[in-house]
Design a protein around this motif. Structure first.
Motif, PDB file in Angstrom:
ATOM      1  N   LEU A 150       0.836  -1.203   0.000  1.00 47.04           N
ATOM      2  CA  LEU A 150       0.000   0.000   0.000  1.00 47.04           C
ATOM      3  C   LEU A 150       0.870   1.252   0.000  1.00 47.04           C
ATOM      4  O   LEU A 150       0.564   2.242  -0.674  1.00 47.04           O
ATOM      5  CB  LEU A 150      -0.935   0.005   1.210  1.00 47.04           C
ATOM      6  N   PHE A 153       2.427   1.837  -3.567  1.00 46.82           N
ATOM      7  CA  PHE A 153       1.526   2.431  -4.556  1.00 46.82           C
ATOM      8  C   PHE A 153       0.775   3.652  -4.011  1.00 46.82           C
ATOM      9  O   PHE A 153      -0.078   4.203  -4.708  1.00 46.82           O
ATOM     10  CB  PHE A 153       0.520   1.388  -5.039  1.00 46.82           C
ATOM     11  N   HIS A 154       1.066   4.031  -2.744  1.00 48.99           N
ATOM     12  CA  HIS A 154       0.395   5.180  -2.117  1.00 48.99           C
ATOM     13  C   HIS A 154      -1.124   5.016  -2.152  1.00 48.99           C
ATOM     14  O   HIS A 154      -1.862   5.922  -2.529  1.00 48.99           O
ATOM     15  CB  HIS A 154       0.806   6.489  -2.811  1.00 48.99           C
ATOM     16  N   GLU A 155      -1.565   3.817  -1.776  1.00 48.09           N
ATOM     17  CA  GLU A 155      -2.993   3.501  -1.734  1.00 48.09           C
ATOM     18  C   GLU A 155      -3.420   3.311  -0.283  1.00 48.09           C
ATOM     19  O   GLU A 155      -2.645   2.833   0.556  1.00 48.09           O
ATOM     20  CB  GLU A 155      -3.286   2.219  -2.514  1.00 48.09           C
ATOM     21  N   SER A 156      -4.682   3.671   0.012  1.00 51.30           N
ATOM     22  CA  SER A 156      -5.221   3.438   1.355  1.00 51.30           C
ATOM     23  C   SER A 156      -5.822   2.048   1.476  1.00 51.30           C
ATOM     24  O   SER A 156      -5.951   1.508   2.568  1.00 51.30           O
ATOM     25  CB  SER A 156      -6.278   4.497   1.685  1.00 51.30           C
ATOM     26  N   MET A 158      -6.707  -1.723  -1.238  1.00 53.35           N
ATOM     27  CA  MET A 158      -6.735  -2.329  -2.573  1.00 53.35           C
ATOM     28  C   MET A 158      -7.789  -3.417  -2.715  1.00 53.35           C
ATOM     29  O   MET A 158      -8.111  -3.820  -3.833  1.00 53.35           O
ATOM     30  CB  MET A 158      -5.364  -2.944  -2.909  1.00 53.35           C
ATOM     31  N   LYS A 161     -10.308  -4.127  -5.708  1.00 57.57           N
ATOM     32  CA  LYS A 161      -9.916  -3.428  -6.938  1.00 57.57           C
ATOM     33  C   LYS A 161      -9.204  -4.395  -7.877  1.00 57.57           C
ATOM     34  O   LYS A 161      -8.597  -5.365  -7.448  1.00 57.57           O
ATOM     35  CB  LYS A 161      -8.990  -2.260  -6.619  1.00 57.57           C
ATOM     36  N   ILE A 166      -4.891  -0.687 -10.791  1.00 59.65           N
ATOM     37  CA  ILE A 166      -3.979  -0.087  -9.816  1.00 59.65           C
ATOM     38  C   ILE A 166      -2.660   0.282 -10.477  1.00 59.65           C
ATOM     39  O   ILE A 166      -2.108   1.353 -10.244  1.00 59.65           O
ATOM     40  CB  ILE A 166      -3.741  -1.056  -8.637  1.00 59.65           C
TER      41      ILE A 166
END
Length: 451
Positions: A150, A153-156, A158, A161, A166
């Motif tokens: 996370l 990829f600077h994601e809160s 996944m 998805k 992504i």
């Protein structure tokens, strides 16, 4: 309980038969008293039928109430079953079934507990992994992603998805498709300023591909080290080749008698100069190799840093006089416990650089101070300075701001790299401030406790 049910229904049947018999007897008695003869069985049945219907209706009503009462009693007992205390207030007929359910319930609870523990273990392992981990199904939807990926990829979040949404990088998408087709693949993936080695592994279930595991290893430092190794090898070859070529050429001229008598002394001096340069390069390379391999001995001793700096300045005064550069020392006289030979080398490299890359009539100022448990050494000059675009690289091995000037001054390009290693080995750091054509100041922080 079964016995009670049988008795109730038997009583209802007997009551029905009794009422029917009484009804038939009453009808027949009334018929005889009225002087009427029963002509046939059909006539008697027709006479008894209304009473039989009334009795049947009453029995049905009674049966409904009895059934409701019995079912309520049965269901009530079933609802009161305690699977944690099998056998309490329970019908004997239900006991075997309840015990079987209890055993199955206990097994299910054990399996669930084992699955929860396994899931918690997997989650804990994945959550604490430095490597990024993604689990996807055969359609590419993300089933699980740990904290590391996370962050990559600077994601809160996944979960749910599609992995292709992504990351839209073409090669990454192609490798995903190859993996879901059954291949185990690997690729190099660049994201921002980081480089990752990504491994794709298909997951099988009952012989069919059910998804894939994707693991991200941060290989930035490895690639940088490999790049530095290649650059270091190329630079070493170049640095050694230049003086060796000069020595070889001059030696050959002397050997074959091609050199004139008046040139022999000059050639010998040049050979001596290039030989010293070779020795300096080799000594610096050996020193850096010792730092890299951790073979530097912890030969600590307590000494006065100001006295050591004064000694180094004294040794460089002749070189400074030739360049018409003035040397000065100021500040406190801090005591430090460190490797004296290394600190002397650090001071020598910094002060010598200040002399080499200075202008005629310039000055090199050495200032000593103490700050928060550190000895602070500032070596500043008013020389040629360093352009801003070179600041981040001046501590790299063999890096030169101006290669032609360095060759004239005899520099190896390793001095500042050695200074940085020595400072870090003593729990400190090095900072650079420089403005082109105005001067340079190098600040070293050394822990007073040393190595």
């Amino acid at each position: 309980m079964k016995r009670h049910i049988y008795l109730v229904f038997l009583a209802l049947i007997l009551l029905c038969a009794l009422l029917f018999s009484l009804g038939a007897a009453l009808v027949f008695h009334n018929t005889v008293q009225n002087g009427e003869a029963a002509e046939s069985f059909a006539g008697i049945f027709a006479s008894v039928l209304p009473a039989a219907l009334i009795v049947t209706a009453l029995l049905l009503i009674a049966a409904v109430f009895a059934a409701r009462w019995l079912s309520g009693k049965i269901v009530g007992k079933v609802e009161e079953i305690d699977f944690e205390n099998v056998g309490a207030s329970l019908y004997d007929e239900l006991l075997p079934y309840v015990k079987k359910i209890f055993r199955q319930k206990r097994k299910i609870a054990e399996h669930l507990a084992a699955l929860e523990k396994r899931a918690e273990t997997i989650e804990a392992v994945a959550g604490n992994m430095k490597e990024g981990l993604i689990i996807i199904d055969k359609g590419g939807a993300v089933l699980s992603a740990n904290r590391s990926v996370l962050d990559i990829f600077h994601e809160s979040g996944m979960a749910g998805k599609n992995i292709l949404h992504i990351c839209r990088e073409t090669e990454f998408r192609q490798e995903i498709k190859r993996c879901l087709a059954g291949e185990s693949v690997e690729m190099r993936f660049e994201l921002g300023d980081r480089i990752y080695s990504v491994f794709f592994s298909p997951v099988y279930s009952e012989g069919e591909i059910n998804g894939a595991l994707i693991i991200f290893f941060d290989a930035t430092e490895k690639h940088q080290a490999e790049k530095q190794r290649r650059e270091f090898s190329a630079n070493v070859s170049h640095e050694l080749k230049t003086p060796l070529t000069t020595v070889s050429a001059l030696s050959e001229m002397l050997e074959t008698g091609m050199a004139k008598e008046e040139d022999v002394k000059e050639f010998a001096a040049k050979i001596s100069e290039e030989t010293k340069r070779l020795i300096n390069i080799i000594d610096d390379i050996i020193r850096l190799s010792e730092f890299d391999e951790g073979r530097v001995g912890k030969e600590n001793s307590s000494f006065d840093l100001a006295d050591l700096a004064a000694s180094v300045i004294s040794g460089l005064r002749e070189q400074a006089r030739e360049k018409n550069v003035r040397l000065s020392l100021s500040g406190v006289k801090p005591k430090i416990s460190a490797n004296k030979r290394m600190i002397e080398e650090l001071l020598y490299n910094l002060i010598e650089n200040g002399i080499k890359y200075n202008r005629n009539g310039g000055q090199v100022m050495v200032a000593l101070s103490e700050e928060n448990g550190f000895c602070r050494i500032v070596v500043a000059d008013n020389g040629i300075g360093i352009a801003k675009e070179h600041h981040s690289r001046v501590f790299e091995r063999f890096y030169r701001v101006d290669g032609s000037r360095s060759k004239k001054t005899g520099g190896t390009g390793l001095g500042l790299s050695i200074v940085k290693h020595i400072a870090e080995l003593h729990g400190g750091r090095v900072e650079l401030e420089s403005i082109e054509d105005e001067g340079t100041a190098v600040t070293c922080y050394l822990a007073k406790s040393g190595l």
